[in-house]
Design a protein around this motif. Sequence first.
Motif, PDB file in Angstrom:
ATOM      1  N   SER A  86      37.511  37.761  36.635  1.00 28.23           N
ATOM      2  CA  SER A  86      38.560  37.992  37.688  1.00 28.23           C
ATOM      3  C   SER A  86      38.549  37.152  38.786  1.00 28.23           C
ATOM      4  O   SER A  86      39.559  36.726  39.168  1.00 28.23           O
ATOM      5  CB  SER A  86      38.001  39.502  38.137  1.00 28.23           C
ATOM      6  OG  SER A  86      38.749  39.925  39.323  1.00 28.23           O
ATOM      7  N   ALA A  87      37.277  36.696  39.080  1.00 34.09           N
ATOM      8  CA  ALA A  87      37.079  35.655  40.216  1.00 34.09           C
ATOM      9  C   ALA A  87      37.964  34.363  39.789  1.00 34.09           C
ATOM     10  O   ALA A  87      38.622  33.824  40.684  1.00 34.09           O
ATOM     11  CB  ALA A  87      35.908  35.373  40.603  1.00 34.09           C
ATOM     12  N   THR A 135      45.456  37.444  47.657  1.00 33.31           N
ATOM     13  CA  THR A 135      44.411  37.772  46.625  1.00 33.31           C
ATOM     14  C   THR A 135      43.507  36.717  46.503  1.00 33.31           C
ATOM     15  O   THR A 135      42.096  36.867  45.974  1.00 33.31           O
ATOM     16  CB  THR A 135      45.014  38.024  45.088  1.00 33.31           C
ATOM     17  OG1 THR A 135      46.016  38.974  45.467  1.00 33.31           O
ATOM     18  CG2 THR A 135      44.001  38.168  44.162  1.00 33.31           C
ATOM     19  N   GLY A 136      43.836  35.368  46.573  1.00 32.06           N
ATOM     20  CA  GLY A 136      42.953  34.232  46.441  1.00 32.06           C
ATOM     21  C   GLY A 136      41.838  34.362  47.553  1.00 32.06           C
ATOM     22  O   GLY A 136      40.648  33.756  47.120  1.00 32.06           O
ATOM     23  N   ASN A 177      45.231  43.682  41.506  1.00 34.08           N
ATOM     24  CA  ASN A 177      44.760  42.491  41.042  1.00 34.08           C
ATOM     25  C   ASN A 177      43.180  42.491  40.821  1.00 34.08           C
ATOM     26  O   ASN A 177      42.727  42.542  39.843  1.00 34.08           O
ATOM     27  CB  ASN A 177      45.058  41.083  41.968  1.00 34.08           C
ATOM     28  CG  ASN A 177      46.455  40.762  41.891  1.00 34.08           C
ATOM     29  OD1 ASN A 177      47.180  41.014  40.789  1.00 34.08           O
ATOM     30  ND2 ASN A 177      47.323  40.523  42.926  1.00 34.08           N
ATOM     31  N   ILE A 178      42.477  42.398  41.983  1.00 33.69           N
ATOM     32  CA  ILE A 178      40.965  41.950  41.665  1.00 33.69           C
ATOM     33  C   ILE A 178      40.284  43.424  41.258  1.00 33.69           C
ATOM     34  O   ILE A 178      39.545  43.341  40.083  1.00 33.69           O
ATOM     35  CB  ILE A 178      40.242  41.694  43.023  1.00 33.69           C
ATOM     36  CG1 ILE A 178      40.934  40.326  43.395  1.00 33.69           C
ATOM     37  CG2 ILE A 178      38.789  41.860  43.126  1.00 33.69           C
ATOM     38  CD1 ILE A 178      40.391  40.001  44.792  1.00 33.69           C
ATOM     39  N   GLU A 221      40.581  36.821  49.048  1.00 31.12           N
ATOM     40  CA  GLU A 221      39.665  38.012  48.601  1.00 31.12           C
ATOM     41  C   GLU A 221      38.766  37.678  47.498  1.00 31.12           C
ATOM     42  O   GLU A 221      37.741  37.843  47.517  1.00 31.12           O
ATOM     43  CB  GLU A 221      40.571  39.274  48.022  1.00 31.12           C
ATOM     44  CG  GLU A 221      41.111  39.862  49.445  1.00 31.12           C
ATOM     45  CD  GLU A 221      42.355  41.078  48.856  1.00 31.12           C
ATOM     46  OE1 GLU A 221      42.551  41.875  49.653  1.00 31.12           O
ATOM     47  OE2 GLU A 221      42.548  41.157  47.720  1.00 31.12           O
ATOM     48  N   ALA A 222      39.362  36.638  46.532  1.00 31.17           N
ATOM     49  CA  ALA A 222      38.667  36.251  45.364  1.00 31.17           C
ATOM     50  C   ALA A 222      37.437  35.320  45.811  1.00 31.17           C
ATOM     51  O   ALA A 222      36.408  35.197  45.009  1.00 31.17           O
ATOM     52  CB  ALA A 222      39.441  35.662  44.480  1.00 31.17           C
ATOM     53  N   LEU A 226      34.174  36.964  45.828  1.00 37.07           N
ATOM     54  CA  LEU A 226      33.876  37.237  44.560  1.00 37.07           C
ATOM     55  C   LEU A 226      33.032  36.073  43.953  1.00 37.07           C
ATOM     56  O   LEU A 226      32.208  36.153  42.818  1.00 37.07           O
ATOM     57  CB  LEU A 226      34.785  37.682  43.419  1.00 37.07           C
ATOM     58  CG  LEU A 226      35.587  39.094  43.774  1.00 37.07           C
ATOM     59  CD1 LEU A 226      36.445  39.210  42.609  1.00 37.07           C
ATOM     60  CD2 LEU A 226      34.499  40.226  43.570  1.00 37.07           C
ATOM     61  N   ARG A 247      40.229  33.988  37.465  1.00 40.63           N
ATOM     62  CA  ARG A 247      41.884  34.070  37.457  1.00 40.63           C
ATOM     63  C   ARG A 247      42.588  34.109  38.860  1.00 40.63           C
ATOM     64  O   ARG A 247      43.403  33.494  39.044  1.00 40.63           O
ATOM     65  CB  ARG A 247      42.111  35.483  36.817  1.00 40.63           C
ATOM     66  CG  ARG A 247      43.615  35.881  36.722  1.00 40.63           C
ATOM     67  CD  ARG A 247      43.892  37.045  36.263  1.00 40.63           C
ATOM     68  NE  ARG A 247      45.377  37.548  36.279  1.00 40.63           N
ATOM     69  CZ  ARG A 247      45.964  38.793  35.807  1.00 40.63           C
ATOM     70  NH1 ARG A 247      45.078  39.656  35.204  1.00 40.63           N
ATOM     71  NH2 ARG A 247      47.194  38.888  36.092  1.00 40.63           N
ATOM     72  N   TYR A 248      41.795  35.005  39.682  1.00 41.43           N
ATOM     73  CA  TYR A 248      42.602  35.063  40.959  1.00 41.43           C
ATOM     74  C   TYR A 248      42.303  33.959  42.100  1.00 41.43           C
ATOM     75  O   TYR A 248      43.084  33.715  42.942  1.00 41.43           O
ATOM     76  CB  TYR A 248      42.095  36.409  41.940  1.00 41.43           C
ATOM     77  CG  TYR A 248      42.721  37.524  40.814  1.00 41.43           C
ATOM     78  CD1 TYR A 248      44.213  37.351  40.697  1.00 41.43           C
ATOM     79  CD2 TYR A 248      42.102  38.558  40.258  1.00 41.43           C
ATOM     80  CE1 TYR A 248      44.750  38.692  39.994  1.00 41.43           C
ATOM     81  CE2 TYR A 248      42.553  39.545  39.338  1.00 41.43           C
ATOM     82  CZ  TYR A 248      43.824  39.466  39.146  1.00 41.43           C
ATOM     83  OH  TYR A 248      44.552  40.363  38.536  1.00 41.43           O
ATOM     84  N   LEU A 249      41.119  33.234  42.033  1.00 40.51           N
ATOM     85  CA  LEU A 249      41.213  31.872  42.742  1.00 40.51           C
ATOM     86  C   LEU A 249      42.324  31.028  42.157  1.00 40.51           C
ATOM     87  O   LEU A 249      42.856  30.249  42.935  1.00 40.51           O
ATOM     88  CB  LEU A 249      39.728  31.365  42.340  1.00 40.51           C
ATOM     89  CG  LEU A 249      38.309  32.119  43.139  1.00 40.51           C
ATOM     90  CD1 LEU A 249      37.243  31.284  42.763  1.00 40.51           C
ATOM     91  CD2 LEU A 249      38.594  31.901  44.643  1.00 40.51           C
TER      92      LEU A 249
END
Length: 336
Positions: free
Chosen positions: A57-58, A215-216, A99-100, A218-219, A222, A60-62
């Motif tokens: 998850s981290a 989202t990035g 997303n996350i 927030e990632a 993570l 992908r969203y980074l």
Amino acid sequence: MVGKHESGGIGAGTGVHTNTGIGTGKGIGAGIGAGALWGLVFLAPQLAPGFTPLQLSAGRYLAYGLAAAVLIAPSWRRLAAVLAWRDWCALAWLGFTGNILYYVLLAQAVRGGGVAMAALVIGLLPLAVTLVGSREHGAVALRRLLPSLALGLAGLACTSRQSLATLGRDALPGLLCALGALVSWTVYAVGNSRRLAGLRALSPHDWNLLTGVATGIEALLLALPAFFPHLLPAGVGPDAPVHAAADWLRFAAIAGGVAILCSIVGNGLWNVASRALPLTLMGQMIVFETIFAAGYGFLWERRWPTGLEAAALALLVAGVASCAAVHRRDGRQPDG
């Protein structure tokens, strides 16, 4: 706020979308395209078996956030001028739920119960979103949608027979994660559709990139527990297996590929469909994620679908066709 675009909150909007210049046919095509790309998400945990759901998850969203930031940079000042504080809050909320949180739960569900079980539970999304959409003001009556919902449920019943029969007690955590992912993405789908209905100053592509930036960011929260758990106090972060350099390169390629195909392109297509179609029809578009995920699974396993699986796919497609026909007869959407 002077000069800002004032839109409603997450609960704003109605079940009937106005004519946005995007025909129903194009909206449905965009929904199908999004499903085709999102189906790839179910393969990612299998392609990177040594990495945890939190790392998937981290990563992908980074990558999603980085790509979105690069693409949106030339338009940043224009977009910032039309966004109010409530819009930024909505972006943060949608980025987290859709997303996350969703992907962490989905990846854990695939690991704990397998692709088939996860796809089955996520396959209930069309029912969940359509039921919510039917309660919107001016939406198509639920009783008129029952045939399409029944066809979809029949298709899921065909796929669930074997999958559920093979589940043991050890798969219960994975099943619970899949149910959590179902709730999380239903909240996202409804909130995102309502938000897009009230944001005429932005294109679906702009909204997707802005969601990616949120989202990035927030990632980043993570990244520490996902990739550097040894920096956390003992017992706080999960244990992280040691990987070779080649494994990390493979992981980066998978995370980047999923970010570009599923998040940048797939989410962008979904936003196009969300602006063109009402929730009661949008819910049915999610079926295509299940259909394509199953197809990719057959290719991964190098086999043809069984008779029951083929019947399931046919029923799912028939459900979407039935729902589209109801909306066409209702006259709520322009002909595609």
